[in-house]
Design a protein around this motif. Structure first.
Motif, PDB file in Angstrom:
ATOM      1  N   ASN A   1       0.009 -22.189   7.922  1.00  0.00           N
ATOM      2  CA  ASN A   1       0.618 -23.217   7.183  1.00  0.00           C
ATOM      3  C   ASN A   1       0.224 -23.430   5.715  1.00  0.00           C
ATOM      4  OD1 ASN A   1       2.162 -24.645   9.253  1.00  0.00           O
ATOM      5  ND2 ASN A   1       0.570 -25.404  10.112  1.00  0.00           N
ATOM      6  N   THR A   2      -0.032 -22.333   5.171  1.00  0.00           N
ATOM      7  CA  THR A   2       0.031 -22.104   3.640  1.00  0.00           C
ATOM      8  C   THR A   2       0.976 -20.961   3.325  1.00  0.00           C
ATOM      9  OG1 THR A   2      -1.432 -20.287   3.579  1.00  0.00           O
ATOM     10  CG2 THR A   2      -2.357 -22.680   3.662  1.00  0.00           C
ATOM     11  N   LEU A   3       1.520 -21.048   2.217  1.00  0.00           N
ATOM     12  CA  LEU A   3       2.597 -19.875   1.777  1.00  0.00           C
ATOM     13  C   LEU A   3       1.855 -18.627   1.534  1.00  0.00           C
ATOM     14  CD1 LEU A   3       4.582 -21.680  -0.904  1.00  0.00           C
ATOM     15  CD2 LEU A   3       4.948 -21.615   1.309  1.00  0.00           C
ATOM     16  N   TRP A   4       0.695 -18.518   1.614  1.00  0.00           N
ATOM     17  CA  TRP A   4      -0.087 -17.120   1.472  1.00  0.00           C
ATOM     18  C   TRP A   4       0.163 -16.348   2.875  1.00  0.00           C
ATOM     19  CZ3 TRP A   4      -1.101 -15.239  -3.011  1.00  0.00           C
ATOM     20  CH2 TRP A   4      -1.540 -16.072  -3.914  1.00  0.00           C
ATOM     21  N   ALA A   5       0.318 -17.207   3.898  1.00  0.00           N
ATOM     22  CA  ALA A   5       0.576 -16.474   5.105  1.00  0.00           C
ATOM     23  C   ALA A   5       1.943 -15.657   5.359  1.00  0.00           C
ATOM     24  CB  ALA A   5       0.544 -17.589   6.453  1.00  0.00           C
ATOM     25  N   VAL A   6       2.680 -15.890   4.416  1.00  0.00           N
ATOM     26  CA  VAL A   6       4.017 -15.504   4.145  1.00  0.00           C
ATOM     27  C   VAL A   6       3.860 -14.439   3.351  1.00  0.00           C
ATOM     28  CG1 VAL A   6       6.690 -15.818   4.119  1.00  0.00           C
ATOM     29  CG2 VAL A   6       5.277 -17.680   4.979  1.00  0.00           C
ATOM     30  N   ILE A   7       3.247 -14.709   2.118  1.00  0.00           N
ATOM     31  CA  ILE A   7       3.523 -13.837   1.021  1.00  0.00           C
ATOM     32  C   ILE A   7       2.479 -12.634   1.435  1.00  0.00           C
ATOM     33  CG2 ILE A   7       2.376 -13.421  -1.210  1.00  0.00           C
ATOM     34  CD1 ILE A   7       3.139 -16.501  -1.755  1.00  0.00           C
ATOM     35  N   LEU A   8       1.301 -12.536   1.632  1.00  0.00           N
ATOM     36  CA  LEU A   8       0.451 -11.485   1.991  1.00  0.00           C
ATOM     37  C   LEU A   8       0.894 -10.376   3.081  1.00  0.00           C
ATOM     38  CD1 LEU A   8      -2.909 -13.129   1.070  1.00  0.00           C
ATOM     39  CD2 LEU A   8      -1.345 -11.938  -0.463  1.00  0.00           C
ATOM     40  N   PRO A   9       1.039 -10.675   4.443  1.00  0.00           N
ATOM     41  CA  PRO A   9       1.241  -9.697   5.196  1.00  0.00           C
ATOM     42  C   PRO A   9       2.228  -8.318   5.028  1.00  0.00           C
ATOM     43  CG  PRO A   9       0.816 -11.590   6.341  1.00  0.00           C
ATOM     44  CD  PRO A   9       1.192 -12.313   4.779  1.00  0.00           C
ATOM     45  N   GLY A  10       3.407  -8.987   4.183  1.00  0.00           N
ATOM     46  CA  GLY A  10       4.366  -7.978   4.018  1.00  0.00           C
ATOM     47  C   GLY A  10       4.146  -7.475   2.705  1.00  0.00           C
ATOM     48  N   ALA A  11       3.203  -7.662   1.978  1.00  0.00           N
ATOM     49  CA  ALA A  11       3.072  -7.316   0.324  1.00  0.00           C
ATOM     50  C   ALA A  11       3.186  -5.670   0.015  1.00  0.00           C
ATOM     51  CB  ALA A  11       2.037  -7.938  -0.269  1.00  0.00           C
ATOM     52  N   ALA A  12       2.443  -5.043   1.135  1.00  0.00           N
ATOM     53  CA  ALA A  12       2.193  -3.534   0.859  1.00  0.00           C
ATOM     54  C   ALA A  12       3.439  -2.789   1.737  1.00  0.00           C
ATOM     55  CB  ALA A  12       1.018  -2.789   1.478  1.00  0.00           C
ATOM     56  N   THR A  13       4.704  -2.842   1.089  1.00  0.00           N
ATOM     57  CA  THR A  13       5.706  -2.028   1.753  1.00  0.00           C
ATOM     58  C   THR A  13       5.760  -0.675   1.718  1.00  0.00           C
ATOM     59  OG1 THR A  13       7.203  -2.088  -0.216  1.00  0.00           O
ATOM     60  CG2 THR A  13       7.249  -4.186   0.992  1.00  0.00           C
ATOM     61  N   PRO A  14       5.706   0.139   2.886  1.00  0.00           N
ATOM     62  CA  PRO A  14       5.781   1.404   2.932  1.00  0.00           C
ATOM     63  C   PRO A  14       7.069   1.915   2.151  1.00  0.00           C
ATOM     64  CG  PRO A  14       5.786   0.677   5.060  1.00  0.00           C
ATOM     65  CD  PRO A  14       5.560  -0.444   4.183  1.00  0.00           C
ATOM     66  N   THR A  15       8.257   1.307   2.468  1.00  0.00           N
ATOM     67  CA  THR A  15       9.318   1.640   1.636  1.00  0.00           C
ATOM     68  C   THR A  15       9.298   1.748   0.186  1.00  0.00           C
ATOM     69  OG1 THR A  15      10.168   0.181   3.297  1.00  0.00           O
ATOM     70  CG2 THR A  15      11.722   1.415   2.079  1.00  0.00           C
ATOM     71  N   GLY A  16       8.622   0.709  -0.250  1.00  0.00           N
ATOM     72  CA  GLY A  16       8.223   0.581  -1.755  1.00  0.00           C
ATOM     73  C   GLY A  16       7.534   1.821  -2.207  1.00  0.00           C
ATOM     74  N   VAL A  17       6.388   1.929  -1.621  1.00  0.00           N
ATOM     75  CA  VAL A  17       5.336   3.220  -2.097  1.00  0.00           C
ATOM     76  C   VAL A  17       6.163   4.347  -2.115  1.00  0.00           C
ATOM     77  CG1 VAL A  17       3.359   4.564  -1.494  1.00  0.00           C
ATOM     78  CG2 VAL A  17       3.436   2.072  -1.220  1.00  0.00           C
ATOM     79  N   PHE A  18       6.955   4.748  -0.825  1.00  0.00           N
ATOM     80  CA  PHE A  18       7.798   5.901  -0.890  1.00  0.00           C
ATOM     81  C   PHE A  18       8.841   6.106  -1.792  1.00  0.00           C
ATOM     82  CE2 PHE A  18      10.227   8.966   1.913  1.00  0.00           C
ATOM     83  CZ  PHE A  18       9.394   9.583   2.176  1.00  0.00           C
ATOM     84  N   LEU A  19       9.657   4.809  -2.110  1.00  0.00           N
ATOM     85  CA  LEU A  19      10.522   4.996  -3.230  1.00  0.00           C
ATOM     86  C   LEU A  19       9.920   5.308  -4.555  1.00  0.00           C
ATOM     87  CD1 LEU A  19      13.799   4.012  -3.633  1.00  0.00           C
ATOM     88  CD2 LEU A  19      12.514   1.988  -4.617  1.00  0.00           C
TER      89      LEU A  19
END
Lengths: 358, 334
Positions: free
Chosen positions: A221-239
């Motif tokens: 129930n905080t916005l961090w719960a939505v923000i943080l888990p997906g922050a390190a995207t493998p697709t992004g690193v790869f690209l």
């Protein structure tokens, strides 16, 4: 086609450029334009219909069959009456039609008055009258939810999630990509394998344990719960890594000669050069975050932290569905996406074509 | 796209980040003095790896642990070891082809529904993407416009997509008005299981087709034009050109698209959840919704069972992704 080819053998280039123009039209030409026409109707139609409907009043929305455009009944000022009266087209006994304003309705009889001759009152059965309407947009569908409900809050929650998450993603992904593209070090291949490995684990597979982690970190129930888990995207690193690999090494060596720190090489030399790839990732991150649904649905259970998507879903799941508000808010949710698409279409399409990501 | 617009977008995206970079300069110069240049890659990798670790790698192991426990507590220390009980429960079936004979019939109904969904969704998705890509690759006017028309739904959120179509498909919606105008009866699309499944498939194709079309279009444009020119000089018919040149050369891309669509299809949830809510009954409930319901919406939150089901889903996805990697590598190496 063959005839045209033998007639003008020297014009090969011209013929391939405007195939079918000179000779008979091939069936695929007809099919193509028919298909495209159908495509425009099927792809655009629903969105146009949504937008038109969002300007209809609740009464206009339940009408069946629905009208194409949002309509509102005309009201006229009549002498001797304080409020404007609704205007109707009435079929009279003798078959003629007149435009009359209704004073009041008693049962199936309507008391009406001619706006041109306000002295006389007529009694008309309601079956003989039909409202006179004009094109009118019900802006209150947009105004009310923004004023009375939490939609502005949801909107801001979505904006915050999208902006903060994208900044974090760009920062940590580009740092990782920099390390994996510029340096030769032991363990680099192992890390690349890990990145590709995490590519295989979408959030749908680890919903329960990530929920546990988020609970442990006290973020439910905080916005961090939505923000943080997906922050390190493998697709992004790869690209980003693929792009950074193309940056000439001489530039980095020259910067090292000038005694630049590794951090300044990263952000003063490599980042500016990687901007095209960063921009693609930024656009995608914005899209991912703005549209994200399942994960916010799980970790946001209180309406004050809802994002737009979760709020919209909660709204449409209510017992008494208020479609006039839902349609308007769906349009509001759609607008940022349409803007991004209108201005950055080329980035998005090349990003997909090159990286195959979504 | 003009250069100025490109630059402006890039600057805008970089502005907040740039402030951070400056602020971090001094502390990181200090770190570099401590670990040396050779240690720096690890410093750069640290934040990303920390996120991977906390939100992906550790959860993956916890997931296995969860699937081997029972009870309703969330914290692993409060849970009781149950061995393979959860898996045994999931796979307790008299006849795997018939969900009703299973002890956990909702799970098998979910698998069964997902199988039906991906069979039709992936076939028609690939078919329509291919046709669209072929048409867009022809010499047509306003190609950019038409490409945008087919592509833009990809960017819409699943909730928006579902609401757009729900509004059309309601009892008094546009489609029923059309049917009535043709002299037909209204259809209650969300009351009939078959229609609900049909629209779940249709809407998800509508929403995702543009993405696959783009990949195929890129593949079509990579086919050397002189092949077509040579065929034209020889007077080869278009049908023959398609089966002898286009299809064989596009095949690697087509495979990639099929596998990608399978990976996405197995995880279908968002649009359909908002569109049909999984109903009527469980007619459009898929595996992901089963996991979501089991873990988060039931009175008794059964995390162990949900974790076991996600391990099953994860295994399927793992196999599919390995296939994808193999197929992509084959395509890119020619």
């Amino acid at each position: 086609m063959a005839e045209a080819g033998t007639l003008r053998p020297g014009l090969k280039g011209l013929l391939t450029a405007r195939r079918g123009r000179g000779g008979k039209r091939h069936w695929t030409d007809w099919f193509a334009y028919l298909y495209l026409l159908l495509g425009v109707v099927l792809m655009f139609g629903p969105v146009v219909w949504l937008t038109l409907s969002s300007f209809k009043t609740p009464a206009g929305l339940v009408e069946f069959p629905p009208t194409m455009l949002p309509l509102g009944q005309i009201a006229v000022e009549v002498e001797g009456h304080d409020k404007p009266l609704p205007l109707y087209r009435v079929t009279m006994e003798d078959g003629t039609t007149r435009e009359l304003a209704q004073i009041r309705r008693i049962g199936i009889i309507s008391q009406m008055v001619d706006p041109a001759a306000p002295g006389e009152t007529l009694k008309v059965p309601i079956a003989q009258r039909e409202p006179v309407r004009e094109f009118r947009m019900a802006w209150e569908n947009y105004r009310d939810p923004l004023e009375r409900f939490d939609f502005v809050k949801y909107f801001w929650n979505s904006v915050i999630v999208t902006a903060v998450a994208t900044i974090i993603t760009l920062l940590i992904n580009s740092m990782a990509a920099y390390a994996l593209s510029i340096y030769e070090f032991r363990g680099r291949n192992a890390i690349m394998l890990l990145v590709i490995g995490t590519l295989m684990i979408p959030i749908t597979v680890i919903l329960v344990p990530v929920y546990l982690v988020v609970t442990q970190l006290n973020m439910v129930n905080t916005l961090w719960a939505v923000i943080l888990p997906g922050a390190a995207t493998p697709t992004g690193v790869f690209l980003l890594r693929q792009y950074m690999l193309t940056i000439p090494r001489d530039l980095i060596d020259a910067a090292r000669m000038d005694k630049a720190s590794e951090w300044s090489i990263y952000w003063r030399v490599v980042m500016p050069l990687a901007m095209p790839a960063i921009a693609v990732l930024a656009i995608f991150s914005v899209m991912w975050r703005w549209n994200e649904f399942l994960w916010p649905l799980i970790v946001l259970n209180r309406s004050e932290v809802y994002t737009l998507q979760v709020g919209l879903n909660a709204f449409q799941g209510e017992l008494d569905v208020q479609w006039h508000y839902i349609l308007a808010m769906t349009v509001v949710t759609l607008i940022p996406v349409v803007l991004v698409f209108a201005f950055l279409q080329r980035f998005i399409t090349t990003g997909i074509a090159n990286a195959g990501m979504k | 796209m003009t250069a100025t617009l490109k630059e402006r977008a890039a600057t805008l995206a970089a502005l907040p980040v740039e402030f951070l970079f400056r602020a971090l300069e001094t502390p990181l110069a200090f770190v570099q003095r401590l670990v040396g240049v050779r240690g720096m890659p690890w410093v750069f990798l640290l934040p990303n790896l920390a996120f991977f670790g906390i939100f992906v790698v550790i959860p993956l192991f916890i997931n296995f642990a969860f699937s081997l426990t029972g009870g309703t507590a969330l914290y692993p220390s409060d849970r009781v070891y149950a061995g393979t009980e959860q898996y045994a429960f999931l796979f307790d079936c008299e006849n795997f082809a018939d969900p009703i004979t299973c002890r956990e019939d909702r799970f098998w109904k979910g698998i069964y529904n997902t199988a039906v969904f991906i069979f039709f969704q992936v076939s028609f998705l690939v078919l329509f993407s291919l046709v669209t890509a072929l048409v867009l690759n022809m010499k047509i006017r306003a190609r950019g416009f038409f490409r945008a028309v087919f592509f833009f739904p990809v960017l819409l959120s699943p909730v928006v997509v579902a609401l757009i179509w729900k509004w059309i498909l309601l009892r008094d919606g546009l489609l029923n008005a059309f049917l009535v105008s043709l002299g037909l009866d209204k259809i209650l699309f969300f009351v009939s299981p078959e229609w609900a499944m049909f629209w779940a498939i249709f809407v998800s194709i509508w929403a995702h087709m543009g993405f696959y079309t783009l990949i195929l279009l890129a593949g079509l444009q990579a086919i050397p034009p002189d092949l077509y020119e040579a065929a034209e000089v020889d007077g080869t018919s278009r049908e023959r050109v398609f089966f002898r040149i286009t299809l064989p050369l596009l095949w690697p891309n087509l495979l990639v698209v099929i596998v990608l669509a399978l990976i996405k299809g197995v995880q279908i949830f968002d649009e359909v959840f908002v569109l049909t809510g999984g109903g009527p009954g469980t007619a459009t409930q898929f595996i992901v919704q089963y996991i979501y319901n089991t873990a988060f919406t039931q009175q008794v939150q059964n995390f162990g069972l949900a974790a076991a089901a996600s391990v099953v889903l994860g295994t399927v996805l793992f196999v599919l992704t390995l296939t994808q990697l193999a197929v992509t590598r084959k395509r890119d190496n020619g």
